[in-house]
Design a protein around this motif. Structure first.
Motif: not given
Length: 364
Positions: A37-38, A40-43, A49
């Protein structure tokens, strides 16, 4: 890979980012740390993150030598939202908010504070048309002062505080949007420092607040939840979805700053870069005229004028044709401005100084 031709970017904000940072983000954009995932896409609640979030906080604490008792927050809404949040959270009903008026951004902060409560301007450079910072060596603050607010660097006028006032027990608050991390700083002198990211820290969308814990942990309950500092201090800036990609980018920029030799290394480079352009102004025999007073010239935003507006328009036109971006002054004051933030390369400033000499030879 073929080298990318980069513009000579002197935009005032959003502004230049280090090429190495952009390339690193590009490499990691689609698949971040082998998650598929980017970022920008993860929780923002996930461990991957959260580690980026905390690493960015730690980097900022390390670079600025932030002492114990301070908290780093990542907020949204830009510095302009802080203009209101500060008096909403810190100005009591029986207190007065104190401000130093140095130009356009200070004026916006003052106007917001007046909407909230009792506000007084304790020093101003308006009589000097904001070409310098006022003398703050003997400031007299009211007994009920809640805080003293200043703008460390006025982006539009091109003036910068070289020394900060001693406010004693009154918290000193600084909007450092346009010069944070451009030079060493003694954080302990301040109750709060805040900055929009889009000049020296990273992309637009992130606002960094560095605040003394006692100032931000007990916000008034009548303040809306998202506008209370205590909401964000209690949740490590993760009460709601943060600008996660922007915070990640700030983290990359902070690592880049450390690789430049930290704040001492960055300050040296900034002095050299701005010196190239100021020397072109001062050595022009009056063809170029610096706007700010010699004692308060900004290292970040170099403002100058020509003999008339027509010649200034010609300068902007020819500079754009030569690959320079962002040299037109702010619409409120006109003139010309080169914003040479941390990430603007020495080569760009060298090229601008050379262009200025060539333009003078052609039109002088």
């Amino acid at each position: 890979m073929e080298a990318v031709k980069r513009a000579y970017n002197f935009n005032a904000g959003p502004a230049a980012l280090p090429l190495e940072v952009l390339q690193q983000a590009q490499e990691q954009f689609v698949d971040f740390r082998e998650t598929g995932m980017s970022i920008m896409e993860m929780s923002h609640r996930g461990g991957v993150y959260e580690s980026v979030h905390n690493e960015t906080i730690d980097s900022l604490k390390r670079i600025l030598s932030i002492p114990d008792g301070y908290q780093v927050l990542f907020l949204q809404g830009g510095a302009s939202t802080q203009f209101a949040m500060i008096p909403m959270n810190l100005l009591g009903a029986d207190q007065t908010a104190c401000y130093i008026h140095t130009g356009s951004w200070a004026d916006k902060a003052i106007k917001e504070a007046k909407l909230i409560g009792s506000t007084v301007v304790v020093a101003s450079s308006e009589a000097d048309k904001f070409t310098k910072t006022p003398d703050v060596s003997g400031l007299e603050l009211p007994e009920n002062a809640a805080y003293l607010h200043l703008t460390s660097n006025e982006t539009i006028e091109g003036v910068q505080f070289k020394q900060f006032p001693d406010t004693g027990s009154v918290p000193l608050i600084a909007d450092m949007s346009s010069d944070i991390l451009s030079r060493p700083l003694e954080v302990s002198k301040f109750g709060m420092i805040y900055a929009g990211a889009q000049k020296n820290l990273g992309p637009s969308g992130v606002t960094v607040v560095i605040a003394r814990q006692d100032l931000v942990e007990n916000s008034p309950k009548h303040v809306p939840t998202m506008l209370r500092y205590s909401t964000h201090t209690a949740n490590n800036s993760l009460y709601n979805t943060p600008p996660s990609f922007g915070i990640y980018m700030v983290g990359l920029v902070l690592k880049w700053i450390e690789n430049q030799g930290g704040l001492l290394g960055v300050e040296k480079k900034n002095a050299e870069k701005s010196g190239l352009i100021y020397n072109a102004i001062d050595g022009s025999g009056g063809f170029y005229r610096g706007v700010s007073d010699l004692t308060n010239r900004s290292m970040m935003n170099i403002t100058f004028r020509l003999q008339n507006e027509e010649l200034e328009k010609q300068f902007v036109k020819e500079s754009e044709q030569a690959g320079f971006v962002g040299l037109k002054g702010h619409r409120s004051v006109g003139g010309l401005r080169a914003s040479a933030y941390n990430a603007v390369p020495y080569e760009a400033c060298e090229a601008l100084a050379q262009f200025m000499k060539q333009f003078q030879e052609k039109h002088g």
